[in-house]
Design a protein around this motif. Structure first.
Motif, PDB file in Angstrom:
ATOM      1  N   GLY A 193       0.820  -1.214   0.000  1.00  0.00           N
ATOM      2  CA  GLY A 193       0.000   0.000   0.000  1.00  0.00           C
ATOM      3  C   GLY A 193       0.855   1.266   0.000  1.00  0.00           C
ATOM      4  N   GLY A 194       0.245   2.343   0.480  1.00  0.00           N
ATOM      5  CA  GLY A 194       0.872   3.663   0.428  1.00  0.00           C
ATOM      6  C   GLY A 194       2.226   3.731   1.126  1.00  0.00           C
ATOM      7  N   ARG A 197       5.018   2.855  -0.944  1.00  0.00           N
ATOM      8  CA  ARG A 197       5.337   3.887  -1.936  1.00  0.00           C
ATOM      9  C   ARG A 197       6.044   5.080  -1.302  1.00  0.00           C
ATOM     10  NH1 ARG A 197      -0.137   3.316  -2.915  1.00  0.00           N
ATOM     11  NH2 ARG A 197      -0.513   5.543  -2.590  1.00  0.00           N
ATOM     12  N   LYS A 199       4.869   6.926   1.320  1.00  0.00           N
ATOM     13  CA  LYS A 199       4.019   7.921   1.973  1.00  0.00           C
ATOM     14  C   LYS A 199       4.365   7.989   3.455  1.00  0.00           C
ATOM     15  CE  LYS A 199      -0.378   8.281   1.298  1.00  0.00           C
ATOM     16  NZ  LYS A 199      -1.815   7.882   1.130  1.00  0.00           N
ATOM     17  N   THR A 201       2.175   9.135   5.760  1.00  0.00           N
ATOM     18  CA  THR A 201       0.956   8.812   6.503  1.00  0.00           C
ATOM     19  C   THR A 201       0.024   8.015   5.595  1.00  0.00           C
ATOM     20  OG1 THR A 201      -0.189  10.820   5.783  1.00  0.00           O
ATOM     21  CG2 THR A 201       1.036  10.954   7.864  1.00  0.00           C
ATOM     22  N   GLY A 202      -0.967   7.377   6.214  1.00  0.00           N
ATOM     23  CA  GLY A 202      -1.917   6.609   5.417  1.00  0.00           C
ATOM     24  C   GLY A 202      -3.254   6.530   6.119  1.00  0.00           C
ATOM     25  N   ASP A 204      -4.671   3.622   6.399  1.00  0.00           N
ATOM     26  CA  ASP A 204      -4.581   2.306   7.026  1.00  0.00           C
ATOM     27  C   ASP A 204      -3.160   1.792   6.845  1.00  0.00           C
ATOM     28  OD1 ASP A 204      -4.290   1.512   4.386  1.00  0.00           O
ATOM     29  OD2 ASP A 204      -5.987   0.143   4.363  1.00  0.00           O
ATOM     30  N   ASN A 257     -11.061  -4.987 -10.224  1.00  0.00           N
ATOM     31  CA  ASN A 257      -9.928  -4.833  -9.320  1.00  0.00           C
ATOM     32  C   ASN A 257     -10.176  -5.562  -8.003  1.00  0.00           C
ATOM     33  OD1 ASN A 257     -11.717  -3.155  -8.198  1.00  0.00           O
ATOM     34  ND2 ASN A 257     -10.432  -1.319  -8.217  1.00  0.00           N
ATOM     35  N   MET A 258     -11.221  -6.371  -7.987  1.00  0.00           N
ATOM     36  CA  MET A 258     -11.461  -7.227  -6.829  1.00  0.00           C
ATOM     37  C   MET A 258     -10.527  -8.423  -6.953  1.00  0.00           C
ATOM     38  SD  MET A 258     -13.555  -5.918  -4.899  1.00  0.00           S
ATOM     39  CE  MET A 258     -14.022  -7.253  -3.782  1.00  0.00           C
ATOM     40  N   ASP A 259      -9.880  -8.794  -5.881  1.00  0.00           N
ATOM     41  CA  ASP A 259      -9.093 -10.005  -6.005  1.00  0.00           C
ATOM     42  C   ASP A 259      -9.629 -11.047  -5.041  1.00  0.00           C
ATOM     43  OD1 ASP A 259      -7.843 -10.063  -3.543  1.00  0.00           O
ATOM     44  OD2 ASP A 259      -6.318  -8.659  -4.231  1.00  0.00           O
ATOM     45  N   TRP A 333      -0.987  -4.780  -4.939  1.00  0.00           N
ATOM     46  CA  TRP A 333      -1.380  -4.176  -3.665  1.00  0.00           C
ATOM     47  C   TRP A 333      -0.505  -3.006  -3.254  1.00  0.00           C
ATOM     48  CZ3 TRP A 333      -5.518  -5.101  -0.464  1.00  0.00           C
ATOM     49  CH2 TRP A 333      -6.375  -6.139  -0.873  1.00  0.00           C
ATOM     50  N   THR A 334       0.445  -2.637  -4.077  1.00  0.00           N
ATOM     51  CA  THR A 334       1.291  -1.504  -3.719  1.00  0.00           C
ATOM     52  C   THR A 334       0.648  -0.192  -4.166  1.00  0.00           C
ATOM     53  OG1 THR A 334       3.299  -2.820  -3.673  1.00  0.00           O
ATOM     54  CG2 THR A 334       3.581  -0.471  -4.077  1.00  0.00           C
ATOM     55  N   SER A 336      -0.314   3.144  -6.629  1.00  0.00           N
ATOM     56  CA  SER A 336      -1.601   3.684  -6.213  1.00  0.00           C
ATOM     57  C   SER A 336      -2.761   3.039  -6.989  1.00  0.00           C
ATOM     58  CB  SER A 336      -1.644   5.200  -6.438  1.00  0.00           C
ATOM     59  OG  SER A 336      -1.621   5.460  -7.844  1.00  0.00           O
ATOM     60  N   LYS A 337      -3.961   3.300  -6.565  1.00  0.00           N
ATOM     61  CA  LYS A 337      -5.107   2.711  -7.244  1.00  0.00           C
ATOM     62  C   LYS A 337      -5.116   3.083  -8.720  1.00  0.00           C
ATOM     63  CE  LYS A 337      -8.231   1.859  -3.453  1.00  0.00           C
ATOM     64  NZ  LYS A 337      -7.984   2.749  -2.302  1.00  0.00           N
TER      65      LYS A 337
HETATM   66  P1  ATP Z   1      -3.847   4.917   1.968  1.00  0.00           P
HETATM   67  O1  ATP Z   1      -2.661   5.607   2.522  1.00  0.00           O
HETATM   68  O2  ATP Z   1      -5.024   5.813   1.853  1.00  0.00           O
HETATM   69  O3  ATP Z   1      -4.167   3.654   2.674  1.00  0.00           O
HETATM   70  P2  ATP Z   1      -3.226   3.156  -0.188  1.00  0.00           P
HETATM   71  O4  ATP Z   1      -2.631   3.351  -1.522  1.00  0.00           O
HETATM   72  O5  ATP Z   1      -2.492   2.255   0.746  1.00  0.00           O
HETATM   73  O6  ATP Z   1      -3.456   4.578   0.451  1.00  0.00           O
HETATM   74  P3  ATP Z   1      -5.456   1.312   0.082  1.00  0.00           P
HETATM   75  O7  ATP Z   1      -6.913   1.593  -0.046  1.00  0.00           O
HETATM   76  O8  ATP Z   1      -4.994   0.858   1.407  1.00  0.00           O
HETATM   77  O9  ATP Z   1      -4.707   2.646  -0.410  1.00  0.00           O
HETATM   78  O10 ATP Z   1      -5.109   0.251  -1.011  1.00  0.00           O
HETATM   79  C1  ATP Z   1      -3.818  -0.285  -1.160  1.00  0.00           C
HETATM   80  C2  ATP Z   1      -3.744  -1.109  -2.388  1.00  0.00           C
HETATM   81  O11 ATP Z   1      -4.575  -2.252  -2.280  1.00  0.00           O
HETATM   82  C3  ATP Z   1      -4.183  -0.368  -3.639  1.00  0.00           C
HETATM   83  O12 ATP Z   1      -3.180  -0.494  -4.594  1.00  0.00           O
HETATM   84  C4  ATP Z   1      -5.405  -1.065  -4.141  1.00  0.00           C
HETATM   85  O13 ATP Z   1      -5.347  -1.237  -5.526  1.00  0.00           O
HETATM   86  C5  ATP Z   1      -5.339  -2.397  -3.443  1.00  0.00           C
HETATM   87  N1  ATP Z   1      -6.686  -2.803  -3.054  1.00  0.00           N
HETATM   88  C6  ATP Z   1      -7.469  -2.213  -2.147  1.00  0.00           C
HETATM   89  N2  ATP Z   1      -8.647  -2.853  -2.041  1.00  0.00           N
HETATM   90  C7  ATP Z   1      -8.591  -3.883  -2.893  1.00  0.00           C
HETATM   91  C8  ATP Z   1      -9.483  -4.936  -3.266  1.00  0.00           C
HETATM   92  N3  ATP Z   1     -10.688  -5.065  -2.725  1.00  0.00           N
HETATM   93  N4  ATP Z   1      -9.065  -5.814  -4.188  1.00  0.00           N
HETATM   94  C9  ATP Z   1      -7.856  -5.699  -4.734  1.00  0.00           C
HETATM   95  N5  ATP Z   1      -6.965  -4.749  -4.433  1.00  0.00           N
HETATM   96  C10 ATP Z   1      -7.336  -3.845  -3.536  1.00  0.00           C
END
Ligand code: ATP
Ligand code: MN
Ligand code: MN
Length: 393
Positions: A193-194, A197, A199, A201-202, A204, A257-259, A333-334, A336-337
């Motif tokens: 996640g963030g 990358r 970041k 803060t996040g 989550d 993008n659901m896994d 899962w890294t 950004s979306k």
């Molecule tokens: P933040 O700092 O707001 O948490 P983030 O980039 O970590 O930013 P998240 O929502 O935690 O955002 O998502 C992290 C990663 O997980 C994203 O790349 C997203 O594509 C992936 N992801 C989130 N939810 C799902 C899901 N239901 N299925 C597949 N991948 C997901």
């Protein structure tokens, strides 16, 4: 009057996965404005418009310096008439009337407050707003039935709105690591996640869990969750099972993008920094008792945070992947979306491949392409490798 010849013109590729986007954003005012419109569109069930605003914001994030005039934007991709109007408004008038109007609108404010509750999506918020619920107070008074996630979300609303720091993410990483190796020696966790990358803060903290021996990871999540629960670390958790096997014969699904990994959405109870030793992670029974009593929701709603509280609630996502899919899971899962979305679009439209967080399928060869690293996946896709710190599109 600016001399046009002196105006810096920018050039960026149209796919975000062809660009290097660091956290060093030179146009935060413009990108915040476009992101707000994107959010409003997403909350209003207008995903197409949402993506268009996200893409426009991402193009501006990739620019090497601040934009000073719209003439500089000539020839840039992903900037539609609507986005350009917003940008021009801000550059010429200091603000966009549409953005200001949206920010002030009761509907947007209500959608924000309600969807900021963990477990509440746009559809639910929409329904509540139609019933006249615009605030947390009104929600609590309404007698609406909340599911377990929403109850936890409401109870820990203030904590979960506070950004998670890197230090807190690391502290949670130590706890998850201890849990994982306690129940399966040799298992590994990776921050995703963030925070991966770069970041600071996040909203989550996200972790990917695997084991170097294929198959050993099966059944791992419930054990990790039990361990965490037994130590008093979880305020809420919901685990969903791996459902990938069912789809194994078909190609990776690019549009979704659901896994299908085994995953756990949770809320951690994280002790304050001064209470966290370098290795000390357990809550004493006495603490747990006192703290649990303190966090109880009364009829008047959550009690205000008091000076005596020594912990906070933090959203944590855990994902378990078999080692054979690890590189795909890591890449997927890294974030950004938007970067993920663009990777999949590139794969599908330009390479006739289907990329998911599980696999890469080559439609022309009719087979899956195996990879053990993110670099290999970029190579298959004919892309220059972009490190996590430059995936902040
Ligand atoms: P933040 O700092 O707001 O948490 P983030 O980039 O970590 O930013 P998240 O929502 O935690 O955002 O998502 C992290 C990663 O997980 C994203 O790349 C997203 O594509 C992936 N992801 C989130 N939810 C799902 C899901 N239901 N299925 C597949 N991948 C997901
Ligand atoms: Mn995250
Ligand atoms: Mn997450």
């Amino acid at each position: 009057q600016i001399d046009e010849a002196e105006v810096v013109a920018f050039s960026v590729p149209s796919y975000a996965c062809l660009r290097r986007t660091t956290l060093d954003n030179h146009n935060p005012v413009l990108t915040d404005a476009l992101s707000l419109l994107a959010e409003n569109a997403e909350l209003s069930d207008e995903d197409g418009r949402g993506v268009a605003f996200r893409r426009a914001a991402a193009v501006l994030k990739a620019l090497p310096e601040p934009v000073t005039g719209v003439t500089q934007l000539r020839g840039l991709p992903c900037l539609g008439g609507h986005s350009l109007r917003v940008i021009r408004d801000i550059l010429e008038n200091g603000a966009s009337s549409e953005v200001e109007f949206t920010k002030q609108s009761e509907r947007f404010k209500a959608l924000k407050v309600l969807t900021d509750i963990f477990g509440v999506g746009a559809k639910t918020a929409e329904r509540w707003i139609r019933d006249g619920i615009h605030s947390l107070h009104q929600l609590q008074e309404s007698g609406q039935t909340l599911n377990r996630a929403q109850q936890a979300g409401l109870e820990h609303y203030d904590d979960l709105k506070q950004p998670v720091t890197k230090a807190e993410a690391d502290a949670i990483g130590e706890i998850v690591e201890e849990a994982v190796v306690s129940v399966l020696p040799g298992a590994q966790i990776t921050l995703i996640g963030g925070f991966r990358r770069g970041k600071l803060t996040g909203h989550d903290v996200d972790f990917l869990i695997t084991h170097p021996e294929e198959g050993r990871e099966v059944g791992l999540m419930p054990k990790v969750v039990s361990w965490l629960e037994s130590q008093g670390f979880l305020l809420y958790q919901k685990t969903t099972r791996n459902s990938y096997l069912e789809a194994k014969d078909g190609p990776a699904r690019p549009a979704s993008n659901m896994d299908r990994f085994e995953r756990c959405f949770s809320i951690f109870k994280l002790a304050d920094a001064e209470k966290r030793g370098t290795k000390q992670t357990e809550n004493t029974p006495e603490d747990t008792c006192r703290l649990a009593a303190h966090s109880q929701v009364t009829d008047e709603g959550p009690k205000p945070a008091s000076g005596h509280r020594r912990w906070r609630a933090v959203r944590v996502d855990l994902v378990v992947s078999p080692i054979s899919q690890f590189a795909f899971a890591l890449l997927g899962w890294t974030g950004s979306k938007l970067f993920e979305r663009e990777l999949r679009r590139w794969a599908g439209h330009e390479k006739a491949m289907s990329l998911s967080s599980h696999a890469l399928y080559d439609n022309k060869q009719g087979r899956y392409l195996k990879a053990t690293s993110e670099e290999e996946i970029f190579t298959y896709l004919g892309l220059e490798y972009i490190p996590p710190s430059e995936r902040n599109a």
